[in-house]
Scaffold this active site. Structure first.
Site, PDB file in Angstrom:
ATOM      1  N   CYS A  30       0.861  -1.174   0.000  1.00  0.00           N
ATOM      2  CA  CYS A  30       0.000   0.000   0.000  1.00  0.00           C
ATOM      3  C   CYS A  30       0.901   1.229   0.000  1.00  0.00           C
ATOM      4  CB  CYS A  30      -0.955  -0.015   1.190  1.00  0.00           C
ATOM      5  SG  CYS A  30      -0.135  -0.042   2.796  1.00  0.00           S
ATOM      6  N   HIS A 553      31.043  -8.999  23.599  1.00  0.00           N
ATOM      7  CA  HIS A 553      31.938  -9.906  22.870  1.00  0.00           C
ATOM      8  C   HIS A 553      32.122  -9.377  21.451  1.00  0.00           C
ATOM      9  CE1 HIS A 553      33.573 -13.521  20.985  1.00  0.00           C
ATOM     10  NE2 HIS A 553      33.782 -14.003  22.205  1.00  0.00           N
TER      11      HIS A 553
END
Length: 631
Positions: A30, A553
């Site tokens: 749309c 990490h």
């Protein structure tokens, strides 16, 4: 990066998030959303899609997986289709309302912006005539009006093109069928008074008897008609399938359109057209009658709920009604009540832009407010700003309800199809009280703006992990408010879901909840204040005073580099504050050595909190909010 490659990357990430192209049953779009119907919805990863740069949010409603992109949705849609997804197939797997909405969007959306532009041109011409009445009698006005009005008069032809794609019928045959419908009102083919030829429609209106093979024909007006063309093409699609099965291949190429035209056009004039025209006129009349019972109440309800309809994509269901009203009465009452809620949403977003101290939110709120004010497109404002903050969305709905009620009380209506916005207000100039329309819009805008600016909202976490004006800084350097805490992004880059990290230990969540960032720069910062309980060149463990423990990490398997490419500036046991630099990483060294530099932020101990919620998506700046600990 070129614009094309940017859309291709977004398409690739979205497809991966929905479970791959094999998991897509159908796709449409749309004004702002990709609308997926998925084979197996459980395979879709909403978090992955929402974390994609260029995606505003994801809405799951009506059997659809709706990805909100914004104004560039058409480009992303094309990029998805290029990657092998059928952009014309299927429909919604939800209930009847969902299927209706899916049908409407697939048929109207391809030429929606052309309709809106033509409607705006009509509105501007109306202003010009008000200022200079003589201009309306000039040939210049006539030519411009032809440019603005033609798309509405010959709307059945445009509908035939998109309906044929939807129903998988021959587009050129569909165009001819639609042309036959409008031909009846535009080309003189029947004998009239004094020897002059007249159109089929004029002949019938003048008392002439129209028949086809002796069967009476009830002639309707097919200019601007919506439903007859769509139903005619739907009938065409079934006729073509039957004919193609029956005809031999040697005559199929010309035989199929020949039989289809010879059958569908008469049936359209005999049955489809009259019945659908009657049904459409009855619907438009019924809506008008209901509206007339209490215009202010109807305007208040529609104005208050309009943005809620937008959230769930339900607003598309009103488009055929608006077109039918335009075709039947020359104006649409529904649109008259919609300017206030759209402008109120934009006003609330602008107030957020002025009030927030969160930089990234400002970046979104400014353009979103402008899009709402000028273009009437509020999805970026809703999903990117007000709905995230909750209160501004409610304030905008309140303003829309009041403003819509005032405008409707004055009988305001739009005389052409437009997307409600500031520059299309003139479409209501010649229907109802334009003064009350302006007052309604002004009141609704002021209410939404003032409530948002003065009463305020709980701001999003700001850079460094502080929420502007809403919470006190806790001793551990995180945001603490009613049992919540916020962790900052350790590095700048693109946020991805933890489940998408190509490492089973991290992705499984066995070490804890969190997220990952594909770094765009090599500086890594502390996500919260606390003590460094572990320090390695590529990994850092931090425990806050409240017991929250996190692991930062850097890269996958980068322990094998033995510190090469890493330059830590902290040591184990050291106290750090949120936002302090932990290390500098040479990302080029990592990638040249074949290691993925993706950086993971994991909450290994929630410290009494009950849940970890992601607070960042797409591109994130280092030291901006990344995770919320709640409960």
């Amino acid at each position: 990066m070129t614009t094309t490659s940017k859309y291709a990357l977004i398409a690739e990430e979205v497809l991966r998030g929905v479970g791959g192209k094999d998991n897509v049953r159908s796709l449409s779009h749309c004004a702002t959303r990709l609308r997926f119907v998925l084979v197996d919805p459980s395979r879709a990863d909403k978090a992955t899609v929402e974390s994609t740069s260029g995606v505003i949010t994801v809405v799951e409603a009506g059997g659809q997986f709706q990805v909100v992109i914004g104004n560039t949705v058409g480009h992303v849609y094309e990029a998805v289709v290029v990657q092998g997804v059928d952009g014309e197939g299927g429909g919604s797997s939800g209930g009847p309302l969902s299927r209706v909405i899916d049908l409407v969007t697939s048929i109207f959306l391809p030429f929606l912006w052309t309709l809106a532009a033509a409607g705006l041109l009509k509105a501007l011409l109306a202003v010009a005539v008000k200022i200079s009445p003589g201009f309306g009698t000039t040939s210049t006005y006539a030519i411009w009006f032809a440019a603005a009005d033609a798309v509405f008069q010959f709307l059945p032809i445009l509908l035939a093109v998109t309906a044929a794609k939807r129903f998988k019928a021959n587009q050129f045959t569909a165009i001819v069928i639609a042309c036959a419908l409008v031909y009846s009102a535009t080309v003189a083919v029947m004998p009239g008074a004094h020897g002059a030829s007249v159109t089929l429609q004029a002949f019938a209106q003048g008392g002439g008897k129209l028949t086809f093979l002796g069967i009476p024909v009830v002639m309707a007006n097919y200019l601007s008609a919506v439903v007859p063309a769509i139903l005619a093409v739907y009938f065409q699609s079934h006729v073509e399938r039957v004919v193609e099965r029956v005809l031999p291949a040697t005559v199929r190429n010309f035989g199929t359109p020949l039989i289809t035209l010879a059958l569908v056009v008469p049936v359209s004039f005999l049955a489809i057209g009259p019945v659908s025209t009657w049904a459409g006129d009855s619907l438009a009349s019924g809506v008008g009658d209901l509206w007339g019972l209490s215009p202010w109440a109807a305007g208040t309800v529609l104005g208050g709920l309009w943005q809620v309809f937008v959230v769930f994509g339900l607003h598309w269901a009103f488009i055929p009604i608006a077109f039918q009203q335009l075709a039947t009465t020359g104006h649409t009452d529904l649109a008259g009540a919609l300017f206030a809620p759209v402008l109120a949403q934009a006003a609330a977003t602008f107030a957020v832009f002025l009030r927030t101290r969160e930089r990234d939110l400002k970046v979104v709120a400014g353009p979103a407010a402008l899009s709402g004010f000028l273009a009437g497109v509020t999805e970026p404002a809703i999903y990117g700003v007000t709905l995230r903050l909750k209160r501004p969305f409610v304030f905008a709905c309140v303003g829309g309800a009041v403003g819509g009620g005032i405008a409707a009380a004055g009988g305001s209506a739009a005389t052409s199809f437009v997307l409600p916005g500031a520059i299309t207000l003139t479409s209501t100039l010649n229907a109802g009280s334009f003064a009350l329309q302006l007052i309604g819009c002004a009141v609704g805008t002021v209410i939404a703006f003032a409530l948002t600016l003065l009463i305020g909202f709980k701001d999003l976490p700001a850079a460094g992990g502080t929420a502007a004006g809403t919470a006190d800084e806790a001793s551990d350097g995180t945001v603490s408010d009613a049992g919540t805490a916020t962790l900052a992004a350790p590095v700048a880059g693109k946020v991805v879901a933890l489940a998408d990290v190509p490492d089973q230990v991290f992705a499984s969540g066995a070490m804890g909840s969190g997220l990952a960032v594909i770094p765009s720069e090599g500086k890594v910062y502390a996500p919260l204040s606390g003590t460094l309980v572990s320090v390695m060149p590529h990994a850092f463990g931090i425990r806050s005073d409240s017991g929250v423990e996190v692991l930062v990490h850097i890269g996958l398997n980068t322990v094998e580099l033995r510190g090469r490419g890493f330059a830590p500036v902290v040591t184990q046991g050291q106290r750090v504050h949120a936002g302090d630099l932990l290390t500098e990483v040479d990302l080029q060294v990592l990638t040249d050595a074949g290691y993925d530099p993706i950086t993971v932020l994991i909450v290994t101990d929630q410290g009494g909190h009950t849940a970890v919620v992601r607070a960042a998506a797409g591109d994130v700046q280092a030291r901006n909010a990344a995770l919320d600990l709640v409960g």
